[in-house]
Design a protein around this motif. Structure first.
Motif, PDB file in Angstrom:
ATOM      1  N   ASP A 131      18.477  -7.545  -5.070  1.00 32.64           N
ATOM      2  CA  ASP A 131      18.711  -8.960  -4.777  1.00 32.64           C
ATOM      3  C   ASP A 131      17.757  -9.452  -3.691  1.00 32.64           C
ATOM      4  OD1 ASP A 131      20.871  -9.059  -6.622  1.00 32.64           O
ATOM      5  OD2 ASP A 131      22.168  -8.159  -5.113  1.00 32.64           O
ATOM      6  N   GLU A 132      17.489  -8.601  -2.708  1.00 33.85           N
ATOM      7  CA  GLU A 132      16.521  -8.952  -1.666  1.00 33.85           C
ATOM      8  C   GLU A 132      15.119  -9.095  -2.260  1.00 33.85           C
ATOM      9  OE1 GLU A 132      16.468  -6.907   2.089  1.00 33.85           O
ATOM     10  OE2 GLU A 132      18.513  -6.167   1.808  1.00 33.85           O
ATOM     11  N   LEU A 133      14.784  -8.192  -3.161  1.00 35.03           N
ATOM     12  CA  LEU A 133      13.459  -8.246  -3.779  1.00 35.03           C
ATOM     13  C   LEU A 133      13.309  -9.481  -4.654  1.00 35.03           C
ATOM     14  CD1 LEU A 133      13.295  -4.456  -4.580  1.00 35.03           C
ATOM     15  CD2 LEU A 133      11.769  -5.670  -3.003  1.00 35.03           C
ATOM     16  N   GLU A 134      14.397  -9.882  -5.316  1.00 41.96           N
ATOM     17  CA  GLU A 134      14.375 -11.134  -6.073  1.00 41.96           C
ATOM     18  C   GLU A 134      14.158 -12.321  -5.152  1.00 41.96           C
ATOM     19  OE1 GLU A 134      15.191 -14.608  -8.355  1.00 41.96           O
ATOM     20  OE2 GLU A 134      14.174 -12.709  -8.749  1.00 41.96           O
ATOM     21  N   ALA A 135      14.824 -12.326  -4.000  1.00 47.86           N
ATOM     22  CA  ALA A 135      14.652 -13.422  -3.044  1.00 47.86           C
ATOM     23  C   ALA A 135      13.222 -13.472  -2.518  1.00 47.86           C
ATOM     24  CB  ALA A 135      15.640 -13.252  -1.893  1.00 47.86           C
ATOM     25  N   ARG A 136      12.593 -12.318  -2.437  1.00 50.29           N
ATOM     26  CA  ARG A 136      11.212 -12.259  -1.955  1.00 50.29           C
ATOM     27  C   ARG A 136      10.200 -12.618  -3.037  1.00 50.29           C
ATOM     28  NH1 ARG A 136       8.847  -6.418  -0.666  1.00 50.29           N
ATOM     29  NH2 ARG A 136       8.348  -6.578  -2.906  1.00 50.29           N
ATOM     30  N   ASP A 137      10.413 -12.106  -4.256  1.00 50.78           N
ATOM     31  CA  ASP A 137       9.385 -12.181  -5.290  1.00 50.78           C
ATOM     32  C   ASP A 137       9.707 -13.109  -6.463  1.00 50.78           C
ATOM     33  OD1 ASP A 137       7.878 -10.315  -3.860  1.00 50.78           O
ATOM     34  OD2 ASP A 137       8.794  -8.614  -4.889  1.00 50.78           O
ATOM     35  N   HIS A 138      10.973 -13.511  -6.614  1.00 50.78           N
ATOM     36  CA  HIS A 138      11.380 -14.493  -7.638  1.00 50.78           C
ATOM     37  C   HIS A 138      10.926 -14.086  -9.053  1.00 50.78           C
ATOM     38  CE1 HIS A 138      12.302 -16.925  -4.146  1.00 50.78           C
ATOM     39  NE2 HIS A 138      11.050 -16.845  -3.753  1.00 50.78           N
ATOM     40  N   PHE A 139      11.558 -13.056  -9.592  1.00 52.63           N
ATOM     41  CA  PHE A 139      11.164 -12.556 -10.910  1.00 52.63           C
ATOM     42  C   PHE A 139      12.312 -12.526 -11.919  1.00 52.63           C
ATOM     43  CE2 PHE A 139      12.332  -9.114  -8.114  1.00 52.63           C
ATOM     44  CZ  PHE A 139      13.123  -8.271  -8.878  1.00 52.63           C
ATOM     45  N   PHE A 140      13.553 -12.741 -11.494  1.00 53.70           N
ATOM     46  CA  PHE A 140      14.681 -12.672 -12.424  1.00 53.70           C
ATOM     47  C   PHE A 140      14.549 -13.665 -13.579  1.00 53.70           C
ATOM     48  CE2 PHE A 140      18.311 -10.766  -9.586  1.00 53.70           C
ATOM     49  CZ  PHE A 140      17.597  -9.584  -9.480  1.00 53.70           C
ATOM     50  N   ARG A 182      13.941   1.304   5.998  1.00 54.62           N
ATOM     51  CA  ARG A 182      14.102   0.546   4.750  1.00 54.62           C
ATOM     52  C   ARG A 182      12.845  -0.271   4.443  1.00 54.62           C
ATOM     53  NH1 ARG A 182      16.313  -4.605   4.537  1.00 54.62           N
ATOM     54  NH2 ARG A 182      18.034  -3.944   3.189  1.00 54.62           N
ATOM     55  N   ASN A 183      12.159  -0.723   5.492  1.00 58.00           N
ATOM     56  CA  ASN A 183      10.938  -1.494   5.271  1.00 58.00           C
ATOM     57  C   ASN A 183       9.850  -0.644   4.649  1.00 58.00           C
ATOM     58  OD1 ASN A 183       9.306  -3.975   5.648  1.00 58.00           O
ATOM     59  ND2 ASN A 183       8.128  -2.674   7.031  1.00 58.00           N
ATOM     60  N   GLU A 184       9.819   0.654   4.989  1.00 62.33           N
ATOM     61  CA  GLU A 184       8.845   1.553   4.381  1.00 62.33           C
ATOM     62  C   GLU A 184       9.031   1.594   2.863  1.00 62.33           C
ATOM     63  OE1 GLU A 184       6.297   2.841   5.575  1.00 62.33           O
ATOM     64  OE2 GLU A 184       6.574   2.933   7.744  1.00 62.33           O
ATOM     65  N   ILE A 185      10.274   1.429   2.417  1.00 59.62           N
ATOM     66  CA  ILE A 185      10.580   1.451   0.986  1.00 59.62           C
ATOM     67  C   ILE A 185      10.355   0.084   0.349  1.00 59.62           C
ATOM     68  CG2 ILE A 185      12.466   1.695  -0.683  1.00 59.62           C
ATOM     69  CD1 ILE A 185      13.589   3.914   1.166  1.00 59.62           C
ATOM     70  N   LEU A 186      10.973  -0.943   0.915  1.00 57.74           N
ATOM     71  CA  LEU A 186      10.955  -2.260   0.273  1.00 57.74           C
ATOM     72  C   LEU A 186       9.556  -2.847   0.171  1.00 57.74           C
ATOM     73  CD1 LEU A 186      14.196  -3.960   1.645  1.00 57.74           C
ATOM     74  CD2 LEU A 186      13.860  -2.687  -0.462  1.00 57.74           C
ATOM     75  N   GLN A 187       8.719  -2.610   1.173  1.00 63.00           N
ATOM     76  CA  GLN A 187       7.377  -3.190   1.120  1.00 63.00           C
ATOM     77  C   GLN A 187       6.512  -2.577   0.018  1.00 63.00           C
ATOM     78  OE1 GLN A 187       4.756  -2.352   4.447  1.00 63.00           O
ATOM     79  NE2 GLN A 187       5.709  -0.356   4.831  1.00 63.00           N
ATOM     80  N   ARG A 188       6.946  -1.411  -0.482  1.00 60.48           N
ATOM     81  CA  ARG A 188       6.161  -0.721  -1.504  1.00 60.48           C
ATOM     82  C   ARG A 188       6.622  -1.049  -2.925  1.00 60.48           C
ATOM     83  NH1 ARG A 188       5.666   2.182   3.078  1.00 60.48           N
ATOM     84  NH2 ARG A 188       3.589   3.074   3.479  1.00 60.48           N
ATOM     85  N   PHE A 189       7.707  -1.792  -3.067  1.00 60.38           N
ATOM     86  CA  PHE A 189       8.078  -2.316  -4.383  1.00 60.38           C
ATOM     87  C   PHE A 189       7.226  -3.554  -4.630  1.00 60.38           C
ATOM     88  CE2 PHE A 189      12.332  -0.195  -3.816  1.00 60.38           C
ATOM     89  CZ  PHE A 189      12.298   0.567  -4.973  1.00 60.38           C
TER      90      PHE A 189
END
Length: 208
Positions: free
Chosen positions: A121-130, A83-90
């Motif tokens: 939701d995880e990506l929002e918690a990481r990057d704060h874009f909502f 999953r990290n291979e995917i999420l880190q590339r967003f």
């Protein structure tokens, strides 16, 4: 009257491949090469598995998705590594968020319409874009995805806007075709230059 009816009032953006680099495709390509597989084959298997497991519609678990994909593709590895291979590339495209902010300042309502899991939701918690958007439509919470044309009617109803007043931007031709079939205006995202030209044209053509 006709110009008012057909003016654009809402602009919806896909997440992966539009607002951000396409982490799902790019991450799976890395996993495929590691296992000696064709990236496109693994992508197709993963896309089917994420639907068939129910994960992308909030009706199944991430564990079920990876189990199904492993069985079909033969890939191995710890789920957290995969999953990290995917999420880190967003990775968000700052210039695209600038476009979103400018559109909101000009009075348009903006939103995300994405076939995503709880990863969004995880990506929002990481990057704060909502906070750049007025509304977030995520298939995981909607229980419907863009493979179902009816999702576009549902989103329009929840927005309280006629479909012809909604502009939808996506990088998948199939999603664009289904949105058009439900009356939405669309832009197929290919690259920044073509997107910016198409957006300018769509907004000027729909101006009251």
């Amino acid at each position: 009257m006709n110009s008012i009816k057909h003016r654009i009032s809402v602009i919806l953006f896909d997440y992966g491949g539009v607002l951000a680099d396409e982490g799902f495709r790019n991450g799976l390509a890395t996993i495929a090469r590691r296992h000696g597989l064709q990236p496109e084959t693994l992508l197709n298997q993963a896309t089917d598995a994420i639907y068939q497991s129910g994960y992308v519609l909030g009706a199944g678990s991430e564990k079920a998705f990876w189990k199904l994909l492993k069985e079909r593709s033969g890939i191995e590895g710890d789920i957290s590594d995969l999953r990290n291979e995917i999420l880190q590339r967003f990775r968000l495209r700052p210039w695209m968020l600038d476009v979103v902010d400018e559109l909101r300042n000009d009075g348009y309502r903006t939103g995300i319409l994405s076939d995503q899991t709880d990863w969004l939701d995880e990506l929002e918690a990481r990057d704060h874009f909502f906070h750049h958007f007025d509304v977030i439509f995520n298939s995981y919470h909607l229980g419907m995805g863009k493979r179902d044309p009816e999702v576009f009617r549902r989103v329009a109803k929840e927005l309280g806007a006629p479909p012809e007043q909604i502009l939808f931007i996506d990088d998948a031709p199939g999603n664009i075709e289904r949105a058009q079939s439900q009356g939405l205006k669309t832009i197929l995202f290919v690259n920044r230059e073509r997107f910016e030209q198409a957006l300018k044209h769509k907004l000027s053509a729909a101006a009251p």
